[in-house]
Scaffold this motif. Structure first.
Motif, PDB file in Angstrom:
ATOM      1  N   MET A  58     110.298  49.843  59.698  1.00  0.00           N
ATOM      2  CA  MET A  58     110.566  49.328  61.087  1.00  0.00           C
ATOM      3  C   MET A  58     110.969  50.376  61.804  1.00  0.00           C
ATOM      4  SD  MET A  58     112.171  45.662  61.605  1.00  0.00           S
ATOM      5  CE  MET A  58     113.219  45.571  60.475  1.00  0.00           C
ATOM      6  N   LEU A  59     111.933  51.398  61.384  1.00  0.00           N
ATOM      7  CA  LEU A  59     112.460  52.532  62.486  1.00  0.00           C
ATOM      8  C   LEU A  59     111.235  53.601  62.530  1.00  0.00           C
ATOM      9  CD1 LEU A  59     115.978  52.923  60.643  1.00  0.00           C
ATOM     10  CD2 LEU A  59     115.570  52.281  62.980  1.00  0.00           C
ATOM     11  N   CYS A 105     121.817  51.609  70.727  1.00  0.00           N
ATOM     12  CA  CYS A 105     121.448  50.208  70.898  1.00  0.00           C
ATOM     13  C   CYS A 105     120.242  49.811  70.167  1.00  0.00           C
ATOM     14  CB  CYS A 105     121.413  49.574  72.380  1.00  0.00           C
ATOM     15  SG  CYS A 105     123.183  49.690  72.895  1.00  0.00           S
ATOM     16  N   MET A 106     119.321  50.703  70.415  1.00  0.00           N
ATOM     17  CA  MET A 106     117.839  50.343  69.503  1.00  0.00           C
ATOM     18  C   MET A 106     118.159  50.450  68.057  1.00  0.00           C
ATOM     19  SD  MET A 106     115.260  52.720  71.736  1.00  0.00           S
ATOM     20  CE  MET A 106     114.285  52.099  73.135  1.00  0.00           C
ATOM     21  N   LEU A 109     120.078  47.172  66.902  1.00  0.00           N
ATOM     22  CA  LEU A 109     119.428  45.945  66.896  1.00  0.00           C
ATOM     23  C   LEU A 109     118.501  45.964  65.772  1.00  0.00           C
ATOM     24  CD1 LEU A 109     118.850  43.476  68.104  1.00  0.00           C
ATOM     25  CD2 LEU A 109     116.785  44.538  69.290  1.00  0.00           C
ATOM     26  N   VAL A 110     117.802  47.035  65.377  1.00  0.00           N
ATOM     27  CA  VAL A 110     116.892  47.136  64.415  1.00  0.00           C
ATOM     28  C   VAL A 110     117.622  46.853  62.990  1.00  0.00           C
ATOM     29  CG1 VAL A 110     115.019  48.456  63.005  1.00  0.00           C
ATOM     30  CG2 VAL A 110     115.116  48.566  65.515  1.00  0.00           C
ATOM     31  N   VAL A 113     118.796  43.277  62.888  1.00  0.00           N
ATOM     32  CA  VAL A 113     117.689  42.322  62.419  1.00  0.00           C
ATOM     33  C   VAL A 113     117.339  42.487  60.872  1.00  0.00           C
ATOM     34  CG1 VAL A 113     115.278  41.913  62.848  1.00  0.00           C
ATOM     35  CG2 VAL A 113     116.697  42.137  64.879  1.00  0.00           C
TER      36      VAL A 113
ATOM     37  N   CYS B  32     102.716  45.081  60.520  1.00  0.00           N
ATOM     38  CA  CYS B  32     103.986  44.158  60.992  1.00  0.00           C
ATOM     39  C   CYS B  32     105.309  44.888  61.267  1.00  0.00           C
ATOM     40  CB  CYS B  32     104.210  42.967  59.998  1.00  0.00           C
ATOM     41  SG  CYS B  32     102.906  41.943  59.657  1.00  0.00           S
ATOM     42  N   TRP B  33     105.500  45.650  60.304  1.00  0.00           N
ATOM     43  CA  TRP B  33     107.060  46.390  60.423  1.00  0.00           C
ATOM     44  C   TRP B  33     106.904  47.320  61.630  1.00  0.00           C
ATOM     45  CZ3 TRP B  33     110.384  44.226  57.932  1.00  0.00           C
ATOM     46  CH2 TRP B  33     110.142  43.608  56.367  1.00  0.00           C
ATOM     47  N   MET B  34     105.824  48.058  61.787  1.00  0.00           N
ATOM     48  CA  MET B  34     105.545  48.944  62.951  1.00  0.00           C
ATOM     49  C   MET B  34     105.824  48.499  64.319  1.00  0.00           C
ATOM     50  SD  MET B  34     102.673  52.076  62.840  1.00  0.00           S
ATOM     51  CE  MET B  34     101.160  50.987  62.449  1.00  0.00           C
ATOM     52  N   TRP B  36     106.908  45.269  64.914  1.00  0.00           N
ATOM     53  CA  TRP B  36     108.243  44.616  65.232  1.00  0.00           C
ATOM     54  C   TRP B  36     109.394  45.614  65.609  1.00  0.00           C
ATOM     55  CZ3 TRP B  36     108.491  39.973  66.909  1.00  0.00           C
ATOM     56  CH2 TRP B  36     107.757  39.115  66.543  1.00  0.00           C
ATOM     57  N   GLY B  37     109.103  46.656  64.728  1.00  0.00           N
ATOM     58  CA  GLY B  37     110.373  48.096  65.028  1.00  0.00           C
ATOM     59  C   GLY B  37     110.182  48.429  66.518  1.00  0.00           C
ATOM     60  N   ALA B  38     108.723  48.391  66.882  1.00  0.00           N
ATOM     61  CA  ALA B  38     108.688  49.043  68.310  1.00  0.00           C
ATOM     62  C   ALA B  38     109.142  47.994  69.244  1.00  0.00           C
ATOM     63  CB  ALA B  38     107.143  49.403  68.461  1.00  0.00           C
ATOM     64  N   LEU B  40     111.392  45.505  69.077  1.00  0.00           N
ATOM     65  CA  LEU B  40     112.817  45.529  69.110  1.00  0.00           C
ATOM     66  C   LEU B  40     113.370  46.656  69.860  1.00  0.00           C
ATOM     67  CD1 LEU B  40     113.629  44.694  65.360  1.00  0.00           C
ATOM     68  CD2 LEU B  40     113.915  43.089  67.457  1.00  0.00           C
ATOM     69  N   MET B  41     112.692  47.864  69.713  1.00  0.00           N
ATOM     70  CA  MET B  41     113.363  48.929  70.550  1.00  0.00           C
ATOM     71  C   MET B  41     112.734  48.965  72.000  1.00  0.00           C
ATOM     72  SD  MET B  41     112.605  52.189  68.117  1.00  0.00           S
ATOM     73  CE  MET B  41     112.859  52.206  66.296  1.00  0.00           C
ATOM     74  N   ILE B  44     115.257  46.436  73.822  1.00  0.00           N
ATOM     75  CA  ILE B  44     116.564  46.891  74.441  1.00  0.00           C
ATOM     76  C   ILE B  44     116.192  47.886  75.639  1.00  0.00           C
ATOM     77  CG2 ILE B  44     118.191  49.025  73.743  1.00  0.00           C
ATOM     78  CD1 ILE B  44     118.959  46.609  72.413  1.00  0.00           C
ATOM     79  N   PHE B  48     118.080  47.340  79.320  1.00  0.00           N
ATOM     80  CA  PHE B  48     118.814  48.065  80.152  1.00  0.00           C
ATOM     81  C   PHE B  48     118.171  48.493  81.572  1.00  0.00           C
ATOM     82  CE2 PHE B  48     120.902  49.476  76.232  1.00  0.00           C
ATOM     83  CZ  PHE B  48     122.062  50.087  76.492  1.00  0.00           C
TER      84      PHE B  48
END
Lengths: 140, 106
Positions: A58-59, A105-106, A109-110, A113, B32-34, B36-38, B40-41, B44, B48
Motif C-alpha cells: 500500500m505504501l 498523517c498519510m 492513516l495507511v 488501516v 488493489c494495494w496500489m 487503495w494506498g494512493a 488513503l493518501m 489526507i 488538509f
C-alpha cells in the motif's frame, strides 16, 4: 510538495523488515478451521511477514502514484535537487512543514488501516477456529 | 477528482479480485494495494485542503476540475502499466516463458 517521501521512507523500512522477518519465520502451525460452518479443513496460518507486505505494498503503490502527481505539478524534477522546493530555504521550510503534517498523517492513516486489517483478519481466524471446534465437538 | 478516480479504480479492482479469489493468476491484488494506498493518501490531502479552503473545496473552477480529472486518469493508467509490467515479469501463467522457449517435439 514532497509529502509522499514520508510514506516512501516507511515503505523502505517495512519492506526490509518483512524480508528479515520472513527469513526468521518458521513454518506456520496447522489449524483446523471451517470456511462454511459445515466442514472442517486443515490450513496453515498466514505468517506475519505476509501481513507486513500488505502494508509495504500500500505504501509503495501510494508513494509511486503520488510522486507522479508531484511530477505533474512540477514539484519533482529529473535533475538536482529533484524537489523544486529544495531550491531555496523559504520553500524548503514549507516543504518540511508539509512533510511533517500531511506526509506523517498519510503514513499514519495507511498504517492505521493496515492495523485494522490485521485485527480483522485475526478475528476472522479466531472465529473460523471456534466454528471448527464446535463442529468437531458436535460430531463426537 | 484525483481522489475520486483512484477510489473508483480501487473499488473496481477489489471487486474483480474478490470475484476471482482465491485464484490470483492475474495478480489483481497488486492493483488493489496500489490504488487503495494512493486513495488513503489523497484522502489526507483532501482533508488538509478542505481545512484550508472550507466549502470552496467542493466548488473547483472547471479548468482545475478538468486538469484534476486528466491527472486522475493518468494516475489510473500509470497504475495499470506498473501492474502489467509486474504481471509480465512474474508471468504466473508461464505465457512469456512459453513464447520465448519453444518446446521440443518428440
Amino acid at each position: 510538495m514532497a509529502c509522499f517521501l514520508v510514506s516512501a521512507a516507511e515503505a523502505v523500512v517495512t519492506t526490509i523488515a518483512a524480508k528479515a522477518i520472513e527469513k526468521k519465520e518458521k513454518e506456520q502451525p496447522e489449524l483446523k478451521i471451517s470456511f462454511d460452518g459445515t466442514t472442517v479443513e486443515t490450513v496453515s496460518k498466514i505468517p506475519f511477514s505476509r501481513k507486513l507486505k500488505w502494508l509495504s505494498r500500500m505504501l509503495w503503490g501510494g508513494s509511486v502514484l503520488l510522486m507522479f502527481e508531484h511530477i505533474w505539478h512540477g514539484e519533482v524534477v529529473p535533475f538536482f535537487p529533484f524537489l523544486t522546493a529544495a531550491g531555496n530555504p523559504e520553500d524548503a521550510a514549507e516543504m518540511l512543514h508539509e512533510m511533517a503534517t500531511v506526509g506523517v498523517c498519510m503514513a499514519l492513516l495507511v498504517t492505521a488501516v493496515w492495523l485494522g486489517m490485521v485485527i480483522v483478519s485475526a478475528a476472522i481466524e479466531k472465529r473460523a477456529v471456534k466454528e471448527a471446534k464446535k463442529l468437531a465437538s458436535s460430531e463426537n | 477528482m484525483t481522489l475520486l478516480s483512484s477510489v473508483f479504480a480501487a473499488v473496481i479492482c477489489t471487486v474483480i479480485w474478490y470475484k476471482n479469489a482465491p485464484k490470483s493468476e492475474m495478480k489483481v491484488g497488486i492493483l488493489c494495494w496500489m490504488y487503495w494506498g494512493a486513495s488513503l493518501m489523497w484522502l489526507i490531502d483532501a482533508v488538509f485542503e478542505y481545512a484550508e479552503l472550507g466549502a470552496e473545496y467542493f466548488t473547483p473552477a472547471p479548468g482545475d476540475m478538468l486538469n484534476d480529472f486528466f491527472l486522475g486518469l493518468s494516475v489510473v493508467a500509470l497504475g495499470l502499466v506498473i501492474w502489467l509490467v509486474i504481471l509480465l515479469v512474474k508471468d504466473p501463467k508461464g505465457v512469456i516463458k512459453e513464447a520465448i522457449f519453444k518446446k521440443k517435439e518428440k
